[in-house]
Design a protein around this motif. Structure first.
Motif, PDB file in Angstrom:
ATOM      1  N   LYS A   2      38.738  -9.399   6.994  1.00 22.18           N
ATOM      2  CA  LYS A   2      38.772  -7.965   6.724  1.00 22.18           C
ATOM      3  C   LYS A   2      37.967  -7.642   5.474  1.00 22.18           C
ATOM      4  N   LEU A   3      37.350  -6.469   5.488  1.00 21.97           N
ATOM      5  CA  LEU A   3      36.567  -5.963   4.371  1.00 21.97           C
ATOM      6  C   LEU A   3      36.804  -4.470   4.232  1.00 21.97           C
ATOM      7  N   GLU A   4      36.361  -3.921   3.129  1.00 23.64           N
ATOM      8  CA  GLU A   4      36.226  -2.483   2.971  1.00 23.64           C
ATOM      9  C   GLU A   4      34.725  -2.241   2.934  1.00 23.64           C
ATOM     10  N   VAL A  16      37.957   0.541   6.714  1.00 20.15           N
ATOM     11  CA  VAL A  16      38.438  -0.797   7.039  1.00 20.15           C
ATOM     12  C   VAL A  16      37.478  -1.408   8.055  1.00 20.15           C
ATOM     13  N   ALA A  17      37.056  -2.625   7.802  1.00 20.88           N
ATOM     14  CA  ALA A  17      36.098  -3.289   8.687  1.00 20.88           C
ATOM     15  C   ALA A  17      36.480  -4.757   8.856  1.00 20.88           C
ATOM     16  N   THR A  18      35.867  -5.365   9.864  1.00 21.86           N
ATOM     17  CA  THR A  18      36.108  -6.772  10.183  1.00 21.86           C
ATOM     18  C   THR A  18      34.779  -7.472  10.402  1.00 21.86           C
ATOM     19  N   VAL A  19      34.652  -8.693   9.897  1.00 19.50           N
ATOM     20  CA  VAL A  19      33.487  -9.514  10.205  1.00 19.50           C
ATOM     21  C   VAL A  19      33.713 -10.081  11.600  1.00 19.50           C
ATOM     22  N   THR A  20      32.817  -9.758  12.527  1.00 22.21           N
ATOM     23  CA  THR A  20      33.010 -10.179  13.915  1.00 22.21           C
ATOM     24  C   THR A  20      32.101 -11.319  14.350  1.00 22.21           C
ATOM     25  N   ASN A  21      31.076 -11.640  13.542  1.00 18.38           N
ATOM     26  CA  ASN A  21      30.206 -12.754  13.890  1.00 18.38           C
ATOM     27  C   ASN A  21      29.477 -13.211  12.638  1.00 18.38           C
ATOM     28  N   VAL A  22      29.141 -14.487  12.580  1.00 16.66           N
ATOM     29  CA  VAL A  22      28.388 -15.057  11.474  1.00 16.66           C
ATOM     30  C   VAL A  22      27.280 -15.912  12.050  1.00 16.66           C
ATOM     31  N   HIS A  30      31.951  -4.857  11.562  1.00 16.59           N
ATOM     32  CA  HIS A  30      32.419  -3.903  12.585  1.00 16.59           C
ATOM     33  C   HIS A  30      33.521  -3.052  11.982  1.00 16.59           C
ATOM     34  N   PHE A  31      33.367  -1.733  12.055  1.00  9.34           N
ATOM     35  CA  PHE A  31      34.403  -0.823  11.560  1.00  9.34           C
ATOM     36  C   PHE A  31      35.547  -0.796  12.564  1.00  9.34           C
ATOM     37  N   ASP A  32      36.744  -1.084  12.089  1.00 12.50           N
ATOM     38  CA  ASP A  32      37.915  -1.175  12.963  1.00 12.50           C
ATOM     39  C   ASP A  32      38.123   0.130  13.730  1.00 12.50           C
ATOM     40  N   GLU A  33      38.256  -0.011  15.048  1.00 15.67           N
ATOM     41  CA  GLU A  33      38.498   1.083  15.992  1.00 15.67           C
ATOM     42  C   GLU A  33      37.337   2.074  16.075  1.00 15.67           C
ATOM     43  N   TRP A  34      36.145   1.666  15.671  1.00 12.24           N
ATOM     44  CA  TRP A  34      34.934   2.470  15.821  1.00 12.24           C
ATOM     45  C   TRP A  34      34.098   1.865  16.942  1.00 12.24           C
ATOM     46  N   ASP A  35      33.190   2.662  17.459  1.00 11.40           N
ATOM     47  CA  ASP A  35      32.232   2.215  18.461  1.00 11.40           C
ATOM     48  C   ASP A  35      31.307   1.164  17.845  1.00 11.40           C
ATOM     49  N   ASP A  36      30.856   0.196  18.652  1.00  4.29           N
ATOM     50  CA  ASP A  36      29.975  -0.870  18.174  1.00  4.29           C
ATOM     51  C   ASP A  36      28.633  -0.358  17.654  1.00  4.29           C
ATOM     52  N   SER A  37      28.260   0.858  17.982  1.00  6.08           N
ATOM     53  CA  SER A  37      26.966   1.386  17.545  1.00  6.08           C
ATOM     54  C   SER A  37      26.906   1.532  16.016  1.00  6.08           C
ATOM     55  N   TYR A  38      28.048   1.509  15.335  1.00  5.66           N
ATOM     56  CA  TYR A  38      28.081   1.614  13.877  1.00  5.66           C
ATOM     57  C   TYR A  38      28.036   0.252  13.193  1.00  5.66           C
ATOM     58  N   ASP A  39      28.123  -0.831  13.960  1.00  4.82           N
ATOM     59  CA  ASP A  39      28.089  -2.185  13.400  1.00  4.82           C
ATOM     60  C   ASP A  39      26.757  -2.433  12.704  1.00  4.82           C
ATOM     61  N   ILE A 104      32.642 -20.213   9.569  1.00  5.68           N
ATOM     62  CA  ILE A 104      32.819 -20.439  10.995  1.00  5.68           C
ATOM     63  C   ILE A 104      32.261 -19.251  11.760  1.00  5.68           C
ATOM     64  N   ALA A 105      31.855 -19.479  12.980  1.00  5.97           N
ATOM     65  CA  ALA A 105      31.394 -18.396  13.838  1.00  5.97           C
ATOM     66  C   ALA A 105      32.622 -17.703  14.424  1.00  5.97           C
ATOM     67  N   LEU A 106      32.678 -16.388  14.271  1.00  2.00           N
ATOM     68  CA  LEU A 106      33.795 -15.620  14.789  1.00  2.00           C
ATOM     69  C   LEU A 106      33.422 -14.982  16.110  1.00  2.00           C
ATOM     70  N   THR A 107      34.348 -14.934  17.015  1.00  2.00           N
ATOM     71  CA  THR A 107      34.123 -14.247  18.280  1.00  2.00           C
ATOM     72  C   THR A 107      35.204 -13.205  18.463  1.00  2.00           C
ATOM     73  N   SER A 108      34.897 -12.175  19.197  1.00  2.00           N
ATOM     74  CA  SER A 108      35.893 -11.141  19.424  1.00  2.00           C
ATOM     75  C   SER A 108      36.931 -11.646  20.424  1.00  2.00           C
ATOM     76  N   PRO A 109      38.184 -11.205  20.270  1.00  2.00           N
ATOM     77  CA  PRO A 109      39.233 -11.650  21.194  1.00  2.00           C
ATOM     78  C   PRO A 109      38.935 -11.210  22.619  1.00  2.00           C
ATOM     79  N   GLN A 110      39.263 -12.055  23.554  1.00  2.00           N
ATOM     80  CA  GLN A 110      39.040 -11.741  24.960  1.00  2.00           C
ATOM     81  C   GLN A 110      40.238 -10.983  25.482  1.00  2.00           C
ATOM     82  N   SER A 111      39.983  -9.870  26.156  1.00  5.46           N
ATOM     83  CA  SER A 111      41.105  -9.113  26.744  1.00  5.46           C
ATOM     84  C   SER A 111      41.488  -9.767  28.048  1.00  5.46           C
TER      85      SER A 111
END
Length: 112
Positions: A2-4, A16-22, A30-39, A104-111
């Motif tokens: 998590k980041l700000e 509020v944001a999250t690092v989703t890949n390295v 990635h901004f939490d609960e925002w569209d990926d277009s803002y990443d 580590i490389a982060l991946t988004s959770p699979q639904s």
């Protein structure tokens, strides 16, 4: 992690944001609960990212996901603060016992 993070399209907005890949020295914010277009991709010296708690320490308004009101964001893991602090200041936040941090490389959770 998590980041700000600052919205680069609206620099007055810190969210509020999250690092989703390295990848190498770059990571995807990635901004939490925002569209990926803002990443956006950045390096750890990017001036748009801050450790969890930075807004509170600096008198800035932190916008929670989807405008939900929350009473303070508390980092879940000290390693998150340490890595994020290093990203902003160039050195990790200190504490009596250092915790080794590995990238580590982060991946988004699979639904499912």
């Amino acid at each position: 992690m998590k980041l700000e993070a600052v919205d680069r399209k609206n620099p007055d907005l810190i969210c509020v944001a999250t690092v989703t890949n390295v990848i190498g020295n770059y990571f995807l914010v990635h901004f939490d609960e925002w569209d990926d277009s803002y990443d956006y991709w950045c390096q750890d010296d990017c001036p748009y990212i801050h450790p969890v708690g930075w807004c509170a320490e600096n008198g800035k308004k932190l916008n929670p996901p989807n405008g939900k009101q929350r009473v303070g964001l508390v980092p879940v893991d000290f390693k998150v603060c340490q890595v994020a602090s290093k990203a902003v200041t160039g050195k990790p936040r200190q504490r009596p016992t250092e915790i080794p941090i590995k990238r580590i490389a982060l991946t988004s959770p699979q639904s499912g």
